[in-house]
Design an enzyme around this catalytic site. Structure first.
Site, short mmCIF file in Angstrom:
data_model
loop_
_atom_site.label_atom_id
_atom_site.label_comp_id
_atom_site.label_asym_id
_atom_site.label_seq_id
_atom_site.Cartn_x
_atom_site.Cartn_y
_atom_site.Cartn_z
N GLU A 44 9.21 -2.36 -35.38
CA GLU A 44 8.81 -1.72 -36.63
C GLU A 44 7.36 -1.05 -36.43
O GLU A 44 6.43 -1.67 -35.98
CB GLU A 44 8.85 -2.79 -37.72
CG GLU A 44 8.20 -2.32 -38.98
CD GLU A 44 8.58 -3.18 -40.27
OE1 GLU A 44 8.19 -2.94 -41.36
OE2 GLU A 44 8.64 -4.64 -39.85
N LYS A 127 12.81 2.33 -44.75
CA LYS A 127 13.21 1.09 -44.88
C LYS A 127 13.39 1.26 -46.44
O LYS A 127 12.72 1.48 -47.29
CB LYS A 127 11.93 0.47 -44.68
CG LYS A 127 12.02 -1.27 -44.71
CD LYS A 127 10.63 -1.76 -44.31
CE LYS A 127 10.78 -3.34 -44.47
NZ LYS A 127 9.44 -4.01 -43.95
N CYS A 163 13.37 -4.36 -40.49
CA CYS A 163 13.01 -5.65 -40.83
C CYS A 163 13.51 -6.33 -42.15
O CYS A 163 14.58 -6.94 -42.19
CB CYS A 163 11.36 -5.71 -40.87
SG CYS A 163 10.52 -7.29 -40.68
#
Length: 585
Positions: A44, A127, A163
């Site tokens: 990330e 994300k 994540c």
């Protein structure tokens, strides 16, 4: 079933070093290509480092990230690596920052992943789940993505996630099941906490079951201010089998062949009104499946808690010193357990030639403490110096009328002045050595023993300090080396030695009584009643809570230090200094 050779690049980026981080991608991609990889994954925010915090609000930084991504794609092609798909995290934006006057609803900075192929950005993903707890403030910085990116690679549908998408049910992983993907890629900047690796594997297994797909989980390693990232990258099959797992706290290329279901034709495209859109694309011309034996990444077994924490503290200290370009460190050596552990950590992190230990004896310093400090220096090989403070203390007392606690604090502050003077003169970073128990109850002198630019044991309870010291010595003996920490430092009662016969227990409960109360109050947010119900003495609880509550102003001024617990002082635990709320008995 198709087979993909995956390469999970568990690397150590630096925040703000876009060129250096891009070079890491290029060099590790070359290693992956040499290993026959067909898909390479990086963590990330790989290009920018993580977390970038308020750099997100600088449009120049966002523009630089986007430009660095385009340049990286072209450079990989120029390196002869253009046919190899590479997933890399970066900072993107599709609108002005949310804090600006021209902000637009649903647009702004994005925590993004890009798939690079043949010199261009072939696909992007934003994300979806943005964490807003503990050390995370992603709702402050980013706009949530509403689409799942699915890329057909080598006949397999691969979904991209980032994540926190893994830590929350629904969203991308539910969409991945609808899309019928064979593999979910999850790139991470997941900070270390003790025993988090025990939580992570069951979590990955749950998401694999939710998505009905294998998961490739890659996490960064390295230190960034208070945070340290341990790696622990892994691949889990759709039925929950752990296929391969990387070591912790080191850079590592995890290469493993994974059999995956062939993609359906045509791809699934339906999108329920209350769920994520699915955006499909296809890559052509990826490297063929290598002939010969299958690549296996192996399985690394988790280590004991003390070994895990020690590695985290060493890495956090090393990266703080090196990434901030300090040539060396200096600390006061009292002969006690805290400074001994910090000195041993520093030597492990930097080598003895970059560590200066200074004995700063006063008239109250015992002979055994001086001997223990010298013994530690001999055991570790650090640069050892002795600077008696009593003449300087006497000079102050000849000109100031002080008594009692003021004289005790004066001694600590003289020591702090000496350490800071050596820092200014010789360029060392001063390490402070107060443990989490002392910080919690304010058992320190502002601008004295709290002086320093970094505290390696800031998030380490006193009882854990002893456990670490014993483990480090046993580990040294196991390897045929000299135990770094004198047994006297471990076994003697702790004391600040600022007055005759002084012991910590004169002011505080014994640490085996104190620490469980502090852990409940600080880490667990238990109130007084909850602590008493847990079996703690009410009078002791009242005393400890009063000490903790009134020491907030000291903690606010303390040096940063590596986070190893679920709630470190600072970014994790944010309480007002001016605060009249008290837990009453």
């Amino acid at each position: 079933m198709p087979t993909l050779r995956l390469a999970l690049s568990q690397v150590n980026p630096s925040v703000g070093d876009l060129a250096g981080n891009a070079d890491l991608v290029r060099s590790w991609t070359r290693q992956a290509a040499d290993a026959g990889a067909q898909l390479v994954l990086f963590p990330e925010m790989m290009l920018t480092g993580y977390p970038v915090e308020d750099l997100v609000f600088r449009r120049s930084f966002v523009a630089a990230s986007r430009a660095a991504l385009e340049r990286l794609a072209a450079d990989l092609a120029a390196d002869g690596l253009g046919e190899l798909p590479v997933v890399v995290g970066y900072l993107d934006a599709d609108g002005p920052p949310q804090v600006s006057g021209d902000a637009e609803p649903g647009r702004g900075a994005r925590n993004a992943a890009a798939l690079l192929h043949r010199g261009v950005v072939a696909a992007r993903y934003f994300k979806h789940h943005l964490p807003n707890y503990g050390v995370f403030d992603e709702d402050r910085y980013f706009i949530s993505g509403d689409a799942l990116t699915v890329v057909r690679i080598g006949g397999v549908d691969v979904a991209l996630t980032i994540c926190e998408d893994l830590w929350q049910a629904g969203g991308p992983f539910a969409a991945a099941r609808r899309a019928g993907v064979g593999l979910v890629v999850n790139i991470n900047g997941s900070p270390y906490e003790l025993n988090k690796d025990d939580i992570r594997l069951p979590l990955v297994r749950r998401r694999a079951a939710e998505a009905g797909a294998a998961i490739a989980y890659v996490n960064m390693t390295g230190g960034q201010d208070e945070l340290v990232f341990e790696g622990d990258s892994m691949i889990v099959s759709a039925d929950g089998e752990l296929l391969t797992r990387a070591p912790q706290f080191v850079e590592h290329l995890l290469v493993h062949d994974v059999e995956l279901p062939a993609a359906a034709t045509p791809p699934t495209t339906e999108t329920p009104a209350d769920d994520m859109r699915i955006v499909h694309s296809t890559l052509d011309g990826i490297p063929p499946t290598p002939s010969g034996p299958a690549a296996t990444g192996g399985l690394i077994e988790p280590v004991a808690d003390e070994a895990e924490v020690w590695q985290a503290l060493v890495l956090g200290l090393r990266d703080y010193v090196n990434k901030n370009r300090f040539p060396s460190v200096v600390l006061g050596l009292s002969g006690g357990i805290d400074s001994a552990v910090v000195a041993a950590l520093a030597v492990d992190a930097l080598g003895p030639d970059r560590v200066v230990g200074v004995s700063l004896p006063s008239q109250h310093s015992s002979e055994h403490s001086r001997e223990d400090a010298a013994d530690l220096a001999k055991r570790t090989g650090l640069d050892y110096r002795v600077e008696p403070i009593q003449p300087m203390v006497d000079g102050f007392l000849a000109n100031l009328s002080l008594s009692g606690l003021a004289v005790e604090n004066l001694q600590a502050r003289v020591r702090g002045v000496i350490l800071m003077a050596l820092s200014n003169q010789e360029g060392h970073l001063v390490l402070t050595t107060g443990n989490k128990s002392e910080l919690a109850v304010g058992y320190s002198t502002l601008y004295g023993d709290s002086v320093g630019g970094f505290n390696p044991v800031k998030d380490v309870w006193k009882t854990l300090i002893w456990r670490l010291a014993k483990w480090r010595n046993k580990d040294a003996i196991r390897r045929g080396e000299t135990a770094p920490i004198p047994e006297n430092s471990i076994g003697k009662p702790p004391s600040a030695e600022l007055s005759p016969g002084q012991l910590d227990s004169d002011s505080l409960p014994e640490y085996d009584v104190l620490d469980p109360i502090l852990i409940g109050y600080v880490d667990g947010d238990l109130g007084r009643d909850g602590l008493v119900e847990s079996g703690h003495d009410p009078a002791v609880v009242d005393k400890v809570l009063r000490l903790v509550d009134t020491a907030e102003y000291k903690r606010r001024q303390s040096a940063p230090g590596t986070k190893i617990s679920m709630k470190a002082f600072g970014r994790d635990r944010r309480l007002p200094i001016t605060n009249r709320w008290r837990e009453h008995g």
